[in-house]
Design a protein around this motif. Structure first.
Motif, PDB file in Angstrom:
ATOM      1  N   UNK A   1      44.680  50.488  81.984  1.00  0.00           N
ATOM      2  CA  UNK A   1      44.086  49.787  80.848  1.00  0.00           C
ATOM      3  C   UNK A   1      43.092  48.774  81.372  1.00  0.00           C
ATOM      4  N   UNK A   2      41.853  48.859  80.901  1.00  0.00           N
ATOM      5  CA  UNK A   2      40.807  48.005  81.448  1.00  0.00           C
ATOM      6  C   UNK A   2      40.603  46.785  80.579  1.00  0.00           C
ATOM      7  N   UNK A   3      41.574  45.891  80.582  1.00  0.00           N
ATOM      8  CA  UNK A   3      41.417  44.631  79.880  1.00  0.00           C
ATOM      9  C   UNK A   3      42.022  43.530  80.727  1.00  0.00           C
ATOM     10  N   UNK A   4      41.415  42.367  80.693  1.00  0.00           N
ATOM     11  CA  UNK A   4      41.875  41.276  81.538  1.00  0.00           C
ATOM     12  C   UNK A   4      43.121  40.640  80.963  1.00  0.00           C
ATOM     13  N   UNK A   5      43.885  39.988  81.871  1.00  0.00           N
ATOM     14  CA  UNK A   5      45.100  39.311  81.426  1.00  0.00           C
ATOM     15  C   UNK A   5      44.794  38.219  80.428  1.00  0.00           C
ATOM     16  N   UNK A   6      43.648  37.549  80.590  1.00  0.00           N
ATOM     17  CA  UNK A   6      43.309  36.451  79.688  1.00  0.00           C
ATOM     18  C   UNK A   6      43.067  36.926  78.256  1.00  0.00           C
ATOM     19  N   UNK A   7      42.727  38.232  78.077  1.00  0.00           N
ATOM     20  CA  UNK A   7      42.466  38.755  76.733  1.00  0.00           C
ATOM     21  C   UNK A   7      43.749  39.090  75.983  1.00  0.00           C
ATOM     22  N   UNK A   8      44.852  39.250  76.704  1.00  0.00           N
ATOM     23  CA  UNK A   8      46.081  39.690  76.070  1.00  0.00           C
ATOM     24  C   UNK A   8      46.622  38.709  75.048  1.00  0.00           C
ATOM     25  N   UNK A   9      46.696  37.407  75.334  1.00  0.00           N
ATOM     26  CA  UNK A   9      47.190  36.478  74.310  1.00  0.00           C
ATOM     27  C   UNK A   9      46.368  36.537  73.023  1.00  0.00           C
ATOM     28  N   UNK A  10      45.058  36.722  73.145  1.00  0.00           N
ATOM     29  CA  UNK A  10      44.224  36.800  71.948  1.00  0.00           C
ATOM     30  C   UNK A  10      44.549  38.056  71.144  1.00  0.00           C
ATOM     31  N   UNK A  11      44.846  39.153  71.844  1.00  0.00           N
ATOM     32  CA  UNK A  11      45.233  40.375  71.143  1.00  0.00           C
ATOM     33  C   UNK A  11      46.548  40.168  70.392  1.00  0.00           C
ATOM     34  N   UNK A  12      47.490  39.485  71.027  1.00  0.00           N
ATOM     35  CA  UNK A  12      48.768  39.227  70.360  1.00  0.00           C
ATOM     36  C   UNK A  12      48.587  38.317  69.157  1.00  0.00           C
ATOM     37  N   UNK A  13      47.723  37.320  69.278  1.00  0.00           N
ATOM     38  CA  UNK A  13      47.434  36.454  68.138  1.00  0.00           C
ATOM     39  C   UNK A  13      46.837  37.247  66.991  1.00  0.00           C
ATOM     40  N   UNK A  14      45.928  38.170  67.308  1.00  0.00           N
ATOM     41  CA  UNK A  14      45.314  38.992  66.272  1.00  0.00           C
ATOM     42  C   UNK A  14      46.360  39.850  65.565  1.00  0.00           C
ATOM     43  N   UNK A  16      49.615  39.173  65.378  1.00  0.00           N
ATOM     44  CA  UNK A  16      50.496  38.289  64.625  1.00  0.00           C
ATOM     45  C   UNK A  16      49.860  37.880  63.301  1.00  0.00           C
ATOM     46  N   UNK A  17      48.579  37.505  63.341  1.00  0.00           N
ATOM     47  CA  UNK A  17      47.886  37.131  62.109  1.00  0.00           C
ATOM     48  C   UNK A  17      47.763  38.344  61.189  1.00  0.00           C
ATOM     49  N   UNK A  18      47.537  39.530  61.772  1.00  0.00           N
ATOM     50  CA  UNK A  18      47.518  40.739  60.972  1.00  0.00           C
ATOM     51  C   UNK A  18      48.829  40.942  60.233  1.00  0.00           C
ATOM     52  N   UNK A  19      49.944  40.692  60.894  1.00  0.00           N
ATOM     53  CA  UNK A  19      51.247  40.792  60.232  1.00  0.00           C
ATOM     54  C   UNK A  19      51.404  39.733  59.149  1.00  0.00           C
ATOM     55  N   UNK A  20      50.852  38.543  59.385  1.00  0.00           N
ATOM     56  CA  UNK A  20      50.888  37.507  58.350  1.00  0.00           C
ATOM     57  C   UNK A  20      50.141  37.967  57.104  1.00  0.00           C
ATOM     58  N   UNK A  21      48.969  38.557  57.301  1.00  0.00           N
ATOM     59  CA  UNK A  21      48.191  39.058  56.167  1.00  0.00           C
ATOM     60  C   UNK A  21      48.924  40.188  55.471  1.00  0.00           C
ATOM     61  N   UNK A  22      49.473  41.117  56.261  1.00  0.00           N
ATOM     62  CA  UNK A  22      50.235  42.227  55.688  1.00  0.00           C
ATOM     63  C   UNK A  22      51.417  41.695  54.883  1.00  0.00           C
ATOM     64  N   UNK A  77      43.333  52.503  64.747  1.00  0.00           N
ATOM     65  CA  UNK A  77      44.346  52.673  63.715  1.00  0.00           C
ATOM     66  C   UNK A  77      44.656  51.352  63.011  1.00  0.00           C
ATOM     67  N   UNK A  78      44.896  50.294  63.781  1.00  0.00           N
ATOM     68  CA  UNK A  78      45.258  49.012  63.182  1.00  0.00           C
ATOM     69  C   UNK A  78      44.091  48.414  62.412  1.00  0.00           C
ATOM     70  N   UNK A  79      42.881  48.583  62.929  1.00  0.00           N
ATOM     71  CA  UNK A  79      41.707  48.080  62.218  1.00  0.00           C
ATOM     72  C   UNK A  79      41.519  48.819  60.899  1.00  0.00           C
ATOM     73  N   UNK A 181      41.141  42.016  64.845  1.00  0.00           N
ATOM     74  CA  UNK A 181      41.877  43.029  65.600  1.00  0.00           C
ATOM     75  C   UNK A 181      40.905  43.933  66.361  1.00  0.00           C
ATOM     76  N   UNK A 182      39.825  44.342  65.723  1.00  0.00           N
ATOM     77  CA  UNK A 182      38.836  45.191  66.388  1.00  0.00           C
ATOM     78  C   UNK A 182      38.228  44.487  67.601  1.00  0.00           C
ATOM     79  N   UNK A 183      38.018  43.188  67.471  1.00  0.00           N
ATOM     80  CA  UNK A 183      37.405  42.436  68.571  1.00  0.00           C
ATOM     81  C   UNK A 183      38.360  42.241  69.740  1.00  0.00           C
TER      82      UNK A 183
END
Length: 228
Positions: A1-14, A16-22, A77-79, A181-183
């Motif tokens: 998977x070509x993503x940096x470790x620093x990007x992972x927390x932002x993905x989890x936040x996205x 989590x907020x997606x679940x809040x909206x849902x 899919x999630x987007x 989420x897409x970002x």
């Protein structure tokens, strides 16, 4: 998977907020039930069928859709599920009658049946094995916040401006969350699909089915209390 470790927390936040909206979108009907009933000229029990129909679709749809979307890239899919949620919830806000609102609501809640379980399924591919439990808990925190804040907010907006404005706010949040989420989600996240043997083992596990049963009864009680 070509993503940096620093990007992972932002993905989890996205996620989590997606679940809040849902979750807020699911709770918007219990929060505005009285106003929906008065506005559309139907009884409280009839308006409550919006909750029942959505619950049936989510309960039966989650495992069915899990098989159908097994090979999809989770970023897309999630987007798409959040975009669908936003557009269908906006259509609900514009529904002229209860007869048109009910099928639109059923179509809208396809998204909760897809987003929440698939967000949880892909978390394990975003973090190290020792962080998976904490990450899944964090992502599901969105539903907890929705039950504490989302439904009261929907009830306040519904009581002040009308239920259509509450639905409209959920629609706007869904579209914004889809963009986030897409970002933040990396490409190439595809959790392995459950095989037929895995499904049989899951459904045949008495402890697991007991846990599911307890969760089901808890959800029944929660939505009955919130609604009535």
């Amino acid at each position: 998977m070509s993503t940096s470790t620093s990007a992972l927390p932002r993905a989890l936040w996205a996620l989590m907020v997606g679940n809040f909206v849902i979750g807020t979108g699911v709770m918007v009907v219990p929060g505005t039930l009285n106003d929906i009933s008065q506005s559309l000229g139907v009884s409280i029990p009839q308006a409550g069928q919006l909750i029942t129909a959505a619950a049936i679709l989510m309960g039966l749809g989650a495992p069915a859709f899990a098989s159908l979307v097994a090979g999809w890239d989770r970023r897309r899919l999630l987007t798409i599920s959040l975009l669908w949620y936003g557009l269908l919830t906006a259509a609900c806000a514009l529904a002229p009658s209860y007869a048109s609102l009910l099928p639109l609501r059923v179509l809208a809640v396809i998204s909760p049946a897809v987003f929440t379980p698939q967000a949880a399924a892909c978390v394990g591919l975003l973090v190290r094995p020792d962080q998976r439990g904490r990450a899944i808990t964090f992502v599901f925190l969105g539903w907890s916040v929705a039950s504490v804040m989302g439904m009261p907010l929907s009830a306040w907006i519904g009581g002040t401006l009308g239920w259509r404005w509450a639905f409209g706010l959920v629609a706007l949040m869904s579209l914004a969350s889809a963009a986030w989420v897409w970002r933040e989600m990396p490409d190439g996240i595809k959790p392995a699909a459950l095989s037929r043997q895995a499904w049989q083992a899951t459904l045949g596990s008495a402890p697991l089915m007991l846990a599911v049963g307890v969760t089901l009864l808890s959800a029944f009680g929660q939505f009955t209390l919130f609604s009535y």
